[in-house]
Design an enzyme around this catalytic site. Structure first.
Site, PDB file in Angstrom:
ATOM      1  N   ILE A  30       0.827  -1.218   0.000  1.00  0.00           N
ATOM      2  CA  ILE A  30       0.000   0.000   0.000  1.00  0.00           C
ATOM      3  C   ILE A  30       0.862   1.270   0.000  1.00  0.00           C
ATOM      4  O   ILE A  30       0.414   2.329  -0.459  1.00  0.00           O
ATOM      5  CB  ILE A  30      -0.980  -0.050   1.206  1.00  0.00           C
ATOM      6  CG1 ILE A  30      -2.226   0.749   0.947  1.00  0.00           C
ATOM      7  CG2 ILE A  30      -0.304   0.329   2.504  1.00  0.00           C
ATOM      8  CD1 ILE A  30      -3.346   0.470   1.954  1.00  0.00           C
ATOM      9  N   ASN A  85      11.846  -8.551   6.582  1.00  0.00           N
ATOM     10  CA  ASN A  85      12.133  -8.005   7.907  1.00  0.00           C
ATOM     11  C   ASN A  85      11.595  -8.977   8.948  1.00  0.00           C
ATOM     12  O   ASN A  85      10.405  -9.287   8.948  1.00  0.00           O
ATOM     13  CB  ASN A  85      11.464  -6.634   8.071  1.00  0.00           C
ATOM     14  CG  ASN A  85      11.957  -5.622   7.041  1.00  0.00           C
ATOM     15  OD1 ASN A  85      13.126  -5.619   6.685  1.00  0.00           O
ATOM     16  ND2 ASN A  85      11.064  -4.778   6.562  1.00  0.00           N
ATOM     17  N   VAL A  94       4.306  -5.623  10.319  1.00  0.00           N
ATOM     18  CA  VAL A  94       3.160  -6.537  10.256  1.00  0.00           C
ATOM     19  C   VAL A  94       3.669  -7.938  10.583  1.00  0.00           C
ATOM     20  O   VAL A  94       4.557  -8.464   9.892  1.00  0.00           O
ATOM     21  CB  VAL A  94       2.485  -6.514   8.865  1.00  0.00           C
ATOM     22  CG1 VAL A  94       1.323  -7.501   8.829  1.00  0.00           C
ATOM     23  CG2 VAL A  94       1.995  -5.100   8.526  1.00  0.00           C
ATOM     24  N   HIS A  98       6.305 -12.144   5.539  1.00  0.00           N
ATOM     25  CA  HIS A  98       6.120 -11.611   4.179  1.00  0.00           C
ATOM     26  C   HIS A  98       7.462 -11.297   3.539  1.00  0.00           C
ATOM     27  O   HIS A  98       8.400 -10.869   4.197  1.00  0.00           O
ATOM     28  CB  HIS A  98       5.217 -10.376   4.165  1.00  0.00           C
ATOM     29  CG  HIS A  98       5.642  -9.276   5.085  1.00  0.00           C
ATOM     30  ND1 HIS A  98       5.383  -9.309   6.435  1.00  0.00           N
ATOM     31  CD2 HIS A  98       6.307  -8.131   4.856  1.00  0.00           C
ATOM     32  CE1 HIS A  98       5.863  -8.213   6.998  1.00  0.00           C
ATOM     33  NE2 HIS A  98       6.442  -7.488   6.066  1.00  0.00           N
ATOM     34  N   HIS A 100       9.183  -8.916   0.728  1.00  0.00           N
ATOM     35  CA  HIS A 100       9.041  -7.731  -0.127  1.00  0.00           C
ATOM     36  C   HIS A 100       9.745  -7.994  -1.454  1.00  0.00           C
ATOM     37  O   HIS A 100      10.904  -8.447  -1.465  1.00  0.00           O
ATOM     38  CB  HIS A 100       9.728  -6.514   0.499  1.00  0.00           C
ATOM     39  CG  HIS A 100       9.108  -6.003   1.756  1.00  0.00           C
ATOM     40  ND1 HIS A 100       8.277  -4.903   1.781  1.00  0.00           N
ATOM     41  CD2 HIS A 100       9.191  -6.420   3.042  1.00  0.00           C
ATOM     42  CE1 HIS A 100       7.894  -4.657   3.032  1.00  0.00           C
ATOM     43  NE2 HIS A 100       8.435  -5.570   3.828  1.00  0.00           N
TER      44      HIS A 100
HETATM   45  P1  AMP Z   1       7.275  -4.710   7.226  1.00  0.00           P
HETATM   46  O1  AMP Z   1       7.810  -3.394   7.705  1.00  0.00           O
HETATM   47  O2  AMP Z   1       8.326  -5.585   6.617  1.00  0.00           O
HETATM   48  O3  AMP Z   1       6.461  -5.423   8.298  1.00  0.00           O
HETATM   49  O4  AMP Z   1       6.306  -4.360   6.023  1.00  0.00           O
HETATM   50  C1  AMP Z   1       4.931  -4.268   6.129  1.00  0.00           C
HETATM   51  C2  AMP Z   1       4.436  -3.693   4.845  1.00  0.00           C
HETATM   52  O5  AMP Z   1       3.051  -3.887   4.772  1.00  0.00           O
HETATM   53  C3  AMP Z   1       4.679  -2.172   4.713  1.00  0.00           C
HETATM   54  O6  AMP Z   1       5.509  -1.923   3.586  1.00  0.00           O
HETATM   55  C4  AMP Z   1       3.282  -1.605   4.519  1.00  0.00           C
HETATM   56  O7  AMP Z   1       3.232  -0.555   3.595  1.00  0.00           O
HETATM   57  C5  AMP Z   1       2.498  -2.818   4.047  1.00  0.00           C
HETATM   58  N1  AMP Z   1       1.076  -2.790   4.331  1.00  0.00           N
HETATM   59  C6  AMP Z   1       0.484  -2.553   5.526  1.00  0.00           C
HETATM   60  N2  AMP Z   1      -0.857  -2.638   5.402  1.00  0.00           N
HETATM   61  C7  AMP Z   1      -1.114  -2.968   4.108  1.00  0.00           C
HETATM   62  C8  AMP Z   1      -2.300  -3.190   3.347  1.00  0.00           C
HETATM   63  N3  AMP Z   1      -3.517  -3.101   3.884  1.00  0.00           N
HETATM   64  N4  AMP Z   1      -2.173  -3.503   2.041  1.00  0.00           N
HETATM   65  C9  AMP Z   1      -0.951  -3.587   1.467  1.00  0.00           C
HETATM   66  N5  AMP Z   1       0.197  -3.379   2.124  1.00  0.00           N
HETATM   67  C10 AMP Z   1       0.127  -3.067   3.421  1.00  0.00           C
END
Ligand code: AMP
Length: 137
Positions: A30, A85, A94, A98, A100
């Site tokens: 996002i 991360n 989050v 995941h 990236h």
């Molecule tokens: P991290 O810092 O590795 O946990 O990355 C979490 C990522 O999730 C961040 O780059 C956010 O921009 C992304 N993110 C959080 N909420 C959403 C969402 N609803 N849809 C898509 N990406 C999201």
């Protein structure tokens, strides 16, 4: 543990999905570092890549490869970062594993200010020896 990503898997929260199969989902971040920045997640919840099951972990990188190849065609990027991360100190926000997949362009300026460290004499050898005997098969 319920996170925004589990709600994306269950379709309670919308996302721009680019890939889905039985085990995994990929959707646009996002807040992209660059347009096309994609997140690949396992459907089975796990907090981070250190506790994620090895099969799911392997799937993420294989799907990341497919997404990366498509991004090279679609956004015509010059390179791709795969980044994961694991833990708050590593920048994780989050807590659902995941990967990236980030398109990069020559001189795009993303992730500037690199930290370039140095080892003291013998420190790297000693650390590598300790790690080698600690890594579990
Ligand atoms: P991290 O810092 O590795 O946990 O990355 C979490 C990522 O999730 C961040 O780059 C956010 O921009 C992304 N993110 C959080 N909420 C959403 C969402 N609803 N849809 C898509 N990406 C999201």
């Amino acid at each position: 543990m319920t996170t925004i990503f589990s709600k994306i898997i269950s379709k309670e929260v919308p996302a721009d999905i680019v890939y889905e199969d039985e085990f995994a989902l990929a959707f646009l971040d996002i807040n992209p570092v660059q347009p096309g920045h994609t997140l690949v997640i396992p459907k089975t919840p796990s907090i981070d890549g250190l506790v994620c099951g090895p099969e799911d972990l392997a799937r993420l990188i294989v799907i990341g490869q497919k997404v990366g190849l498509a991004l090279k065609e679609v956004v015509q990027c010059d390179g791709i970062n795969f980044i994961m991360n694991n833990g708050e100190a590593a920048g994780q926000e989050v807590f659902h594993t995941h990967l990236h997949v980030i398109p990069r362009f020559s001189d795009d300026g993303a992730f500037e200010e690199p930290i370039v460290g140095e080892y003291e004499e013998g420190e790297a050898t000693s650390l590598a020896d300790t790690l080698a005997t600690t890594i579990k098969n």
